[in-house]
Design an enzyme around this catalytic site. Structure first.
Site, short mmCIF file in Angstrom:
data_model
loop_
_atom_site.label_atom_id
_atom_site.label_comp_id
_atom_site.label_asym_id
_atom_site.label_seq_id
_atom_site.Cartn_x
_atom_site.Cartn_y
_atom_site.Cartn_z
N ASP A 186 -10.43 2.23 2.15
CA ASP A 186 -10.60 1.45 3.38
C ASP A 186 -11.43 2.21 4.42
O ASP A 186 -12.36 1.65 5.01
CB ASP A 186 -9.23 1.10 3.98
CG ASP A 186 -8.50 0.03 3.18
OD1 ASP A 186 -9.17 -0.84 2.59
OD2 ASP A 186 -7.25 0.09 3.12
N LYS A 235 0.82 -1.22 0.00
CA LYS A 235 0.00 0.00 0.00
C LYS A 235 0.86 1.28 0.00
O LYS A 235 0.43 2.30 -0.53
CB LYS A 235 -0.97 0.01 1.18
CG LYS A 235 -2.09 -1.03 1.02
CD LYS A 235 -3.13 -0.95 2.12
CE LYS A 235 -4.16 -2.07 1.96
NZ LYS A 235 -5.23 -2.00 2.95
#
Ligand code: ATR
Length: 276
Positions: A101, A65
């Site tokens: 997220d 990420k």
């Protein structure tokens, strides 16, 4: 057909291909979505190859990420706030990095679970990437207060210090777990990695207000150690992170395709598969 994938290492366990295939069926979008394993030092090469073969976008999971954040040419505000990217979109103007997220968490809480955050006392446990990704979307809901608690207090302090002026009306504070004694919260979110070690953050007793909800970003069959502890300590509802998984996928799908899929059937099917 337009190609998408989730890239990670490991990635074979990922439920994203099944989730996006279900979204594509439901919305009538013609696309393929696969799982892409990249070597730990091979993220950029793998992404470039996928893009050169006609790939339109990627979901990015552990451990890439931060690499994805560095790779993107431009970032959405929520990706900038998260400091990490879980969604890449390849367009004519370059690579857009997003992070879905946190908004996935908030949508699960507010839409699926009917748990408003506005005017509530929210406690976020942890100060790593998962907690950081949740900060901006949580603050945007304007809770009365947002308390960050972490094993290493300095990391909680540093995370709170990143968001000084974003939502001035929200009382933002940071502390260690022991300092939570005597306080009450309406919504408690576990963003620590404790569940991975089959562990729970050591919280003092009595932090759950009546009607409170305890949420674990992790999911598995049955209660995570954190959810089991929250249940024992009087949380009115305990919920795992399966809905967050589906909602973050839906946000990525929306970014790529401009269509928001209906998530409830996909979540119900995943819940059935996992059991419990
Ligand atoms: P992630 O990106 O998943 O958030 P991370 O950046 O490694 O992972 O952060 C892990 C978080 O879980 C941290 O907040 C960590 O606490 P420390 O900052 O004190 O290390 C927390 N954590 C990990 N194991 C834990 C445990 N057994 N109990 C409580 N907190 C734990």
């Amino acid at each position: 057909m337009d190609r998408y994938a989730v890239i990670g290492n490991p990635v074979s366990h990922s439920r994203s291909p099944a989730i996006h295939a279900a979204f594509a069926r439901e919305t009538g979008q013609r696309l393929t979505y696969e799982a892409l394993l990249a070597p730990p030092d091979g993220f950029v090469d793998a992404v470039k190859r996928f893009r050169s073969e006609g790939g339109r976008g990627l979901n990015v999971t552990v451990p890439f990420k931060l690499d994805a954040f560095a790779f993107a040419d431009t970032h959405t505000p929520r990706a900038l706030a998260a400091g990490a990217v879980n969604t890449l979109a390849f367009g004519p103007d370059g690579v857009l990095g997003d992070n879905t997220d946190g908004v996935g968490l908030v949508r699960d809480l507010t839409q699926n679970l009917g748990c408003a955050l506005h005017g509530r006392r929210v406690l976020l446990l942890g100060a790593g990437g998962a907690a950081r990704g949740a900060m901006l979307p949580l603050l945007d809901e304007h809770p009365t207060s947002l308390t960050l608690a972490n094993r290493s207090i300095d990391k909680a302090d540093a995370l709170a210090a990143r968001f000084p002026a974003h939502a001035p009306a929200v009382a933002l504070d940071a502390c260690g777990f022991a300092a939570l004694a005597g306080r009450r919260f309406d919504v408690v979110i576990n963003a620590t990695a404790a569940s991975l070690a089959n562990d729970a953050p050591p919280l003092p007793a009595g932090i759950y207000a009546p009607q409170s909800l305890a949420y674990d970003m992790m999911y598995r069959r049955g209660d995570t150690p954190y959810l089991a502890a929250a249940r024992r300590d009087g949380a009115a509802r305990v919920v795992d992170g399966l809905g967050m998984l589906v909602e973050q996928a839906a946000e990525s799908f929306l970014l790529w395709r401009g269509v928001r899929p209906t998530t409830a059937p996909v979540l119900a099917e995943l819940r059935r598969q996992i059991g419990g």
